[in-house]
Scaffold this active site. Sequence first.
Site, mmCIF file in Angstrom:
data_model
loop_
_atom_site.group_PDB
_atom_site.id
_atom_site.type_symbol
_atom_site.label_atom_id
_atom_site.label_comp_id
_atom_site.label_asym_id
_atom_site.label_seq_id
_atom_site.Cartn_x
_atom_site.Cartn_y
_atom_site.Cartn_z
ATOM 1 N N CYS A 155 4.707 22.639 -11.001
ATOM 2 C CA CYS A 155 3.492 22.875 -11.816
ATOM 3 C C CYS A 155 2.303 23.311 -10.977
ATOM 4 O O CYS A 155 1.186 23.414 -11.482
ATOM 5 C CB CYS A 155 3.135 21.592 -12.571
ATOM 6 S SG CYS A 155 2.355 20.369 -11.496
ATOM 7 N N CYS A 206 3.034 21.510 -5.784
ATOM 8 C CA CYS A 206 4.282 21.195 -6.465
ATOM 9 C C CYS A 206 4.908 22.487 -6.993
ATOM 10 O O CYS A 206 4.213 23.286 -7.649
ATOM 11 C CB CYS A 206 3.945 20.241 -7.627
ATOM 12 S SG CYS A 206 5.218 20.082 -8.850
ATOM 13 N N HIS A 211 0.818 -1.225 0.000
ATOM 14 C CA HIS A 211 0.000 0.000 0.000
ATOM 15 C C HIS A 211 0.843 1.262 0.000
ATOM 16 O O HIS A 211 0.378 2.326 0.412
ATOM 17 C CB HIS A 211 -0.969 -0.026 1.199
ATOM 18 C CG HIS A 211 -1.998 -1.095 1.076
ATOM 19 N ND1 HIS A 211 -2.728 -1.573 2.141
ATOM 20 C CD2 HIS A 211 -2.409 -1.817 -0.008
ATOM 21 C CE1 HIS A 211 -3.547 -2.539 1.713
ATOM 22 N NE2 HIS A 211 -3.362 -2.705 0.422
HETATM 23 C C1 BV8 Z 1 -8.364 -2.258 -4.961
HETATM 24 C C2 BV8 Z 1 -2.969 2.693 2.910
HETATM 25 C C3 BV8 Z 1 -8.793 -2.607 -7.251
HETATM 26 C C4 BV8 Z 1 -3.327 4.110 3.159
HETATM 27 C C5 BV8 Z 1 -4.949 1.271 3.078
HETATM 28 C C6 BV8 Z 1 -15.567 -0.768 -3.745
HETATM 29 C C7 BV8 Z 1 -14.851 0.087 -4.573
HETATM 30 C C8 BV8 Z 1 -13.478 -0.021 -4.711
HETATM 31 C C9 BV8 Z 1 -12.798 -0.999 -4.041
HETATM 32 C C10 BV8 Z 1 -13.521 -1.822 -3.206
HETATM 33 C C11 BV8 Z 1 -14.889 -1.739 -3.051
HETATM 34 N N1 BV8 Z 1 -15.290 -2.697 -2.171
HETATM 35 C C12 BV8 Z 1 -14.212 -3.385 -1.743
HETATM 36 C C13 BV8 Z 1 -13.150 -2.874 -2.361
HETATM 37 C C14 BV8 Z 1 -11.803 -3.287 -2.233
HETATM 38 C C15 BV8 Z 1 -11.153 -2.406 -1.168
HETATM 39 C C16 BV8 Z 1 -11.446 -3.060 0.177
HETATM 40 O O1 BV8 Z 1 -10.910 -4.106 0.450
HETATM 41 N N2 BV8 Z 1 -12.325 -2.436 0.974
HETATM 42 C C17 BV8 Z 1 -12.647 -3.026 2.264
HETATM 43 C C18 BV8 Z 1 -12.791 -1.920 3.324
HETATM 44 C C19 BV8 Z 1 -13.922 -3.838 2.122
HETATM 45 N N3 BV8 Z 1 -9.762 -2.423 -1.495
HETATM 46 C C20 BV8 Z 1 -9.239 -1.456 -2.259
HETATM 47 O O2 BV8 Z 1 -9.838 -0.457 -2.627
HETATM 48 C C21 BV8 Z 1 -7.814 -1.707 -2.684
HETATM 49 N N4 BV8 Z 1 -7.686 -1.494 -4.098
HETATM 50 O O3 BV8 Z 1 -9.129 -3.114 -4.641
HETATM 51 O O4 BV8 Z 1 -8.093 -1.897 -6.269
HETATM 52 C C22 BV8 Z 1 -10.090 -1.886 -7.464
HETATM 53 C C23 BV8 Z 1 -10.049 -0.571 -7.873
HETATM 54 C C24 BV8 Z 1 -11.257 0.068 -8.137
HETATM 55 C C25 BV8 Z 1 -12.473 -0.611 -7.962
HETATM 56 C C26 BV8 Z 1 -12.488 -1.934 -7.500
HETATM 57 C C27 BV8 Z 1 -11.296 -2.576 -7.249
HETATM 58 C C28 BV8 Z 1 -6.863 -0.763 -1.993
HETATM 59 C C29 BV8 Z 1 -6.967 -0.910 -0.498
HETATM 60 C C30 BV8 Z 1 -5.814 -0.159 0.173
HETATM 61 C C31 BV8 Z 1 -6.363 0.892 1.134
HETATM 62 N N5 BV8 Z 1 -5.247 1.515 1.832
HETATM 63 N N6 BV8 Z 1 -3.864 1.814 3.652
HETATM 64 C C32 BV8 Z 1 -3.124 4.486 4.595
HETATM 65 O O5 BV8 Z 1 -2.539 3.722 5.384
HETATM 66 O O6 BV8 Z 1 -3.550 5.601 4.930
HETATM 67 S S1 BV8 Z 1 -5.914 0.224 3.972
HETATM 68 C C33 BV8 Z 1 -5.334 -0.003 5.575
HETATM 69 O O7 BV8 Z 1 -6.290 -0.783 6.297
HETATM 70 C C34 BV8 Z 1 -4.097 -0.859 5.684
HETATM 71 O O8 BV8 Z 1 -3.163 -0.615 4.684
HETATM 72 C C35 BV8 Z 1 -4.602 -2.279 5.665
HETATM 73 O O9 BV8 Z 1 -4.602 -2.793 4.354
HETATM 74 C C36 BV8 Z 1 -6.033 -2.132 6.053
HETATM 75 C C37 BV8 Z 1 -6.366 -3.030 7.214
HETATM 76 O O10 BV8 Z 1 -5.710 -2.577 8.285
HETATM 77 P P1 BV8 Z 1 -4.796 -3.528 9.184
HETATM 78 O O11 BV8 Z 1 -3.401 -3.290 8.772
HETATM 79 O O12 BV8 Z 1 -5.281 -4.928 9.210
HETATM 80 O O13 BV8 Z 1 -5.045 -2.834 10.568
HETATM 81 P P2 BV8 Z 1 -6.360 -2.940 11.480
HETATM 82 O O14 BV8 Z 1 -6.326 -1.793 12.417
HETATM 83 O O15 BV8 Z 1 -7.577 -3.185 10.640
HETATM 84 O O16 BV8 Z 1 -6.111 -4.275 12.314
HETATM 85 C C38 BV8 Z 1 -5.009 -4.324 13.206
HETATM 86 C C39 BV8 Z 1 -4.900 -5.758 13.649
HETATM 87 O O17 BV8 Z 1 -3.744 -5.863 14.472
HETATM 88 C C40 BV8 Z 1 -6.083 -6.207 14.482
HETATM 89 O O18 BV8 Z 1 -6.469 -7.496 14.059
HETATM 90 C C41 BV8 Z 1 -5.519 -6.258 15.917
HETATM 91 O O19 BV8 Z 1 -6.114 -7.288 16.676
HETATM 92 C C42 BV8 Z 1 -4.087 -6.574 15.647
HETATM 93 N N7 BV8 Z 1 -3.135 -6.119 16.669
HETATM 94 C C43 BV8 Z 1 -3.241 -5.056 17.500
HETATM 95 N N8 BV8 Z 1 -2.129 -4.982 18.269
HETATM 96 C C44 BV8 Z 1 -1.321 -6.008 17.883
HETATM 97 C C45 BV8 Z 1 -1.951 -6.732 16.860
HETATM 98 N N9 BV8 Z 1 -1.403 -7.811 16.274
HETATM 99 C C46 BV8 Z 1 -0.190 -8.195 16.705
HETATM 100 N N10 BV8 Z 1 0.487 -7.554 17.686
HETATM 101 C C47 BV8 Z 1 -0.042 -6.464 18.285
HETATM 102 N N11 BV8 Z 1 0.633 -5.840 19.279
#
Ligand code: BV8
Length: 260
Positions: free
Chosen positions: A162, A159, A128
């Site tokens: 531009c 920028c 990402h």
């Molecule tokens: C894509 C970067 C093709 C930015 C992030 C409708 C339209 C368009 C797309 C979609 C749609 N419906 C679904 C989608 C696909 C969509 C998606 O999946 N949506 C979800 C919400 C349903 N995906 C996309 O859009 C992706 N692109 O599909 O392109 C496309 C294009 C157009 C149209 C269709 C398809 C791009 C997704 C990337 C988004 N960018 N981040 C930024 O950081 O600001 S997402 C961000 O959240 C992260 O990068 C990561 O991917 C995501 C999940 O987060 P996690 O890392 O898992 O963190 P979270 O807090 O959720 O969980 C933490 C975990 O850690 C917990 O389980 C917790 O228990 C645990 N934890 C806590 N402490 C600890 C621990 N574990 C271990 N040790 C500890 N101490």
Amino acid sequence: MHQPIGDPFSDALVERLAQARRVAVLTGAGISAESGVPTFRDPDGLWQQFRPEELANVEAFLRNPVLVQGWYAHRRAVVDGVEPNPGHRALAELEQMVVKKRGAFLLATQNVDGLHARAGSEHLIELHGTLTRSYCIACEREANETELAALESGDAAHCPACAGLLRPDVVWFGEMLPEGAMEHAAEAAAASDVFLSIGTSAVVYPAAGLPLIAKQAGAYVAEINPQRSDIAFRLDEHVRGKAGVVLPVLLERLRAFTAA
Ligand code: BV8
């Protein structure tokens, strides 16, 4: 093999990992939590005060560039002030262990904080993107340190070449992942003997599909997380624990197994 107290790893996982020729790992925000970087969905997570739709997408950025640039400037400031934790470092050591015995290792991270690279991971894909770079949405020129500093000032940063808006080099919802990133990660997952899914809620695709690709291809897949993720029931093992605490224990077990 006797499991020391506080060691949540099965002998099966330790043995398979010690003997694995190909290891792949997916990490999420949870692995940076113990460095002091907030996750997205935990109670104190980034998205408690904001919703992803409000910030991590192009429309939100174009609608309110100052708010979105400010959110990333805040996150950059947090990341600049923290260090990789023992979990990041354990994964860098695991990579060296596998590569030293001529195995294949790949770490695919969803995190944009740059901490895996700072901990020494080299076979790394930032699925990402990264907070550490910004670029102009008009001419795609990468912003330099001075322009990045302007971003920290809280104004909408433009920028100098531009006057286009600067944006962080991260993948927002609805955006494609970097060219080839998912293909490379999926290939490594499908070829892996052991796959570790660490610190991710596994709700965002296509990244969250990697553990399932590994499982379907016959890998032994373990999740390391204090909670069970949405896909835990489809994996071989759930190791309940914090990455920064249990990954060093896993490396100790592996060193002991290999030395035996
Ligand atoms: C894509 C970067 C093709 C930015 C992030 C409708 C339209 C368009 C797309 C979609 C749609 N419906 C679904 C989608 C696909 C969509 C998606 O999946 N949506 C979800 C919400 C349903 N995906 C996309 O859009 C992706 N692109 O599909 O392109 C496309 C294009 C157009 C149209 C269709 C398809 C791009 C997704 C990337 C988004 N960018 N981040 C930024 O950081 O600001 S997402 C961000 O959240 C992260 O990068 C990561 O991917 C995501 C999940 O987060 P996690 O890392 O898992 O963190 P979270 O807090 O959720 O969980 C933490 C975990 O850690 C917990 O389980 C917790 O228990 C645990 N934890 C806590 N402490 C600890 C621990 N574990 C271990 N040790 C500890 N101490």
